[in-house]
Design a protein around this motif. Structure first.
Motif, PDB file in Angstrom:
ATOM      1  N   GLU A  28       3.345  -5.634  -2.424  1.00 37.01           N
ATOM      2  CA  GLU A  28       4.452  -5.098  -1.628  1.00 37.01           C
ATOM      3  C   GLU A  28       4.704  -5.872  -0.336  1.00 37.01           C
ATOM      4  O   GLU A  28       5.085  -5.301   0.696  1.00 37.01           O
ATOM      5  CB  GLU A  28       4.236  -3.610  -1.344  1.00 37.01           C
ATOM      6  N   ARG A  30       2.730  -7.238   1.782  1.00 34.11           N
ATOM      7  CA  ARG A  30       1.825  -6.950   2.897  1.00 34.11           C
ATOM      8  C   ARG A  30       0.662  -7.938   2.901  1.00 34.11           C
ATOM      9  O   ARG A  30       0.385  -8.596   1.899  1.00 34.11           O
ATOM     10  CB  ARG A  30       1.216  -5.549   2.752  1.00 34.11           C
ATOM     11  N   ILE A  39       3.274  -6.532   7.621  1.00 33.62           N
ATOM     12  CA  ILE A  39       4.289  -6.898   6.643  1.00 33.62           C
ATOM     13  C   ILE A  39       4.433  -8.423   6.732  1.00 33.62           C
ATOM     14  O   ILE A  39       4.649  -8.975   7.815  1.00 33.62           O
ATOM     15  CB  ILE A  39       5.647  -6.220   6.923  1.00 33.62           C
ATOM     16  N   ASN A  40       4.272  -9.064   5.595  1.00 37.11           N
ATOM     17  CA  ASN A  40       4.255 -10.526   5.593  1.00 37.11           C
ATOM     18  C   ASN A  40       5.667 -11.082   5.393  1.00 37.11           C
ATOM     19  O   ASN A  40       6.209 -11.043   4.295  1.00 37.11           O
ATOM     20  CB  ASN A  40       3.310 -11.003   4.485  1.00 37.11           C
ATOM     21  N   PHE A  41       6.238 -11.626   6.469  1.00 39.43           N
ATOM     22  CA  PHE A  41       7.551 -12.256   6.385  1.00 39.43           C
ATOM     23  C   PHE A  41       7.419 -13.770   6.466  1.00 39.43           C
ATOM     24  O   PHE A  41       8.288 -14.438   7.013  1.00 39.43           O
ATOM     25  CB  PHE A  41       8.480 -11.735   7.491  1.00 39.43           C
ATOM     26  N   PHE A 341       4.084  -7.494  12.197  1.00 43.53           N
ATOM     27  CA  PHE A 341       4.888  -8.383  11.350  1.00 43.53           C
ATOM     28  C   PHE A 341       4.327  -9.794  11.395  1.00 43.53           C
ATOM     29  O   PHE A 341       4.147 -10.359  12.480  1.00 43.53           O
ATOM     30  CB  PHE A 341       6.345  -8.419  11.836  1.00 43.53           C
ATOM     31  N   HIS A 366       9.704  -6.753  -0.487  1.00 46.52           N
ATOM     32  CA  HIS A 366      10.038  -5.960   0.699  1.00 46.52           C
ATOM     33  C   HIS A 366      11.046  -4.859   0.355  1.00 46.52           C
ATOM     34  O   HIS A 366      11.790  -4.965  -0.616  1.00 46.52           O
ATOM     35  CB  HIS A 366      10.655  -6.857   1.787  1.00 46.52           C
ATOM     36  N   SER A 367      11.088  -3.863   1.223  1.00 49.82           N
ATOM     37  CA  SER A 367      12.104  -2.805   1.093  1.00 49.82           C
ATOM     38  C   SER A 367      13.144  -2.996   2.191  1.00 49.82           C
ATOM     39  O   SER A 367      12.917  -3.728   3.162  1.00 49.82           O
ATOM     40  CB  SER A 367      11.446  -1.432   1.233  1.00 49.82           C
ATOM     41  N   ASP A 370      11.622  -2.122   5.417  1.00 53.53           N
ATOM     42  CA  ASP A 370      10.807  -3.210   6.001  1.00 53.53           C
ATOM     43  C   ASP A 370      11.692  -4.133   6.821  1.00 53.53           C
ATOM     44  O   ASP A 370      11.346  -4.554   7.937  1.00 53.53           O
ATOM     45  CB  ASP A 370      10.145  -4.060   4.903  1.00 53.53           C
ATOM     46  N   VAL A 371      12.843  -4.492   6.235  1.00 52.51           N
ATOM     47  CA  VAL A 371      13.744  -5.441   6.894  1.00 52.51           C
ATOM     48  C   VAL A 371      14.313  -4.807   8.165  1.00 52.51           C
ATOM     49  O   VAL A 371      14.381  -5.455   9.220  1.00 52.51           O
ATOM     50  CB  VAL A 371      14.868  -5.870   5.921  1.00 52.51           C
ATOM     51  N   SER A 373      12.900  -2.558  10.054  1.00 49.55           N
ATOM     52  CA  SER A 373      11.900  -2.478  11.128  1.00 49.55           C
ATOM     53  C   SER A 373      11.650  -3.855  11.731  1.00 49.55           C
ATOM     54  O   SER A 373      11.465  -3.979  12.945  1.00 49.55           O
ATOM     55  CB  SER A 373      10.606  -1.814  10.642  1.00 49.55           C
ATOM     56  N   LEU A 374      11.720  -4.903  10.903  1.00 45.98           N
ATOM     57  CA  LEU A 374      11.587  -6.252  11.461  1.00 45.98           C
ATOM     58  C   LEU A 374      12.744  -6.548  12.413  1.00 45.98           C
ATOM     59  O   LEU A 374      12.538  -7.062  13.522  1.00 45.98           O
ATOM     60  CB  LEU A 374      11.555  -7.305  10.333  1.00 45.98           C
TER      61      LEU A 374
END
Ligand SMILES: *Cc1c(COP(=O)(O)O)cnc(C)c1O
Length: 384
Positions: A28, A30, A39-41, A341, A366-367, A370-371, A373-374
């Motif tokens: 997911e 992460r 969260i891995n971006f 992040f 990602h959801s 997630d985007v 919150s980033l």
């Protein structure tokens, strides 16, 4: 041994010192770093395939049946039915006559260019090409000429200048640190006018663009005639490891005979090739992964605009935010890390001087939340 510390100290002082962080990847999108889940971006796992249950099952099965290591190079005794199957399936998906599996994309680029181009022959490259394409020209002892990023007129200038009969033009399909796409249609037409050959490195297009994720050439409707050499990596959207070069029968036989980075290295494990075969099936069977990724990209771009976050001109999963100063970029990345992040600070020499950037990469893992919150956190740290 001579003193190595001065150059290291200089790198530190310029905020260019590179450090590896030890991460534990999670599903997911992460990862765990120093006991905290982030969260891995900053992964290239664009379709979220590395934790796909079928791929994990394939890896286990084929490791059990074929062993873990391949034991030898392809030309000695390391070439298995899985390597062969992957080449056949990849050629079919890419719509090309034949394909050859290399152990990495870096080696594929070195292998292709050094096999096709000899000492003092000409390689023409985009200034923002991946390091492996530039290094390939060095290995080939070729004359390297570079044109302004994505600039067709400057490419024409390079093609006109050369008196060499043989000219290879090599470009990234999707630029790894910018996310923008090469004008491949215009490039292919121009390069063919000059009797030169075009090579496209599709590390970031394969799996993401085109029908069934076949990549940049498919997206532009370009065939093997128009672009004779295609390099597609398996370690990014495909979620596996290795790289495929595809083209004519004669191209592939030439590489088997003359590409030293193909010949003089151990074949990658059969289980890894089998995992790539499973991934290619998933590309067709689960188009919703690509659709979700593209909706995340659109959501990220709209959300950034809404929050006055300036993005670069990219429509792909690579969405960098130009910062400029390397020190500031590191600090921003650190603040995002503290907020949960993981976003890489990309600095020279990976990118040109004074163009350090936060490189956000989106994944189907990602959801939308997630985007969002980033984006909220980015807006906060960029305005400080
Ligand atoms: C990652 C990358 C490569 C290298 O591929 P590996 O399989 O990781 O060695 C080559 N070209 C581009 C544009 C890349 O982004």
């Amino acid at each position: 041994m001579w003193d190595l510390s001065a150059a290291l100290q200089q790198r530190r002082e310029q905020n260019l010192f590179r450090q590896r962080r030890t991460l534990q990847p999670l599903a997911e999108g992460r990862c765990v770093f120093e006991g905290r889940t982030l969260i891995n971006f900053s992964s290239n796992d664009y379709l979220g395939l590395t934790f796909h249950p079928s791929m994990i099952a394939t890896a286990k099965d084929v490791a059990s049946s074929h062993g873990v290591g391949s034991g030898a190079s392809h030309l000695v005794s390391g070439h298995s039915s899985w390597h062969h199957q992957l080449e056949v399936n990849a050629a079919k998906l890419l719509g090309r006559d034949r394909a050859l599996l290399f152990s990495t994309g870096y080696m594929a680029n070195l292998g292709v260019i050094s096999a096709l181009i000899g000492r003092s022959e000409v390689v023409i490259e985009d200034k923002l090409n991946h390091a492996s394409l530039l290094d390939a020209a060095v290995l080939a002892r070729a004359k390297l000429d570079r044109f302004v990023h994505n600039d067709i007129n400057d490419l024409r200038r390079c093609l006109e200048k050369s008196t060499q009969a043989k000219q290879l033009v090599a470009v990234d399909g999707v630029f790894s640190m910018d996310g923008d796409i090469a004008p491949l249609k215009d490039m292919a037409a121009l390069v063919n006018q000059y009797d030169a050959a075009l090579m496209v490195d599709d590390a970031h297009g394969f799996g993401v663009l085109g029908n069934h994720g076949a990549g940049s050439l498919n997206e532009f409707g370009l065939d093997q005639q128009q672009v004779p050499i295609l390099m597609s990596t398996l370690g990014k959207a495909i979620g596996s490891y290795g790289a495929i070069v595809s083209g004519s029968e004669a191209l592939i036989e030439t590489l088997i005979q003359f590409a030293r980075p193909y010949i003089y290295t151990t074949a990658l494990p059969s289980a890894v090739a089998a995992v790539s075969c499973t991934a290619l099936e998933i590309l067709s069977k689960e188009p919703e992964r690509r659709q979700h990724l593209h909706s995340l990209i659109a959501h990220f771009k709209a959300g950034a605009q809404h929050r006055n976050i300036q993005l670069m001109a990219s429509d792909t999963a690579i969405q960098p935010i130009l910062v400029g100063d390397s020190g500031r970029c590191l600090k921003l990345s650190q603040r995002l890390l503290e907020a949960g992040f993981y976003v890489g600070a990309i600095r020279p020499p990976t990118v040109p001087v004074n163009t350090a950037r936060l490189r956000v990469t989106l994944s189907a893992a990602h959801s939308i939340a997630d985007v969002d919150s980033l984006l909220d956190r980015l807006a906060e740290v960029l305005n400080d």
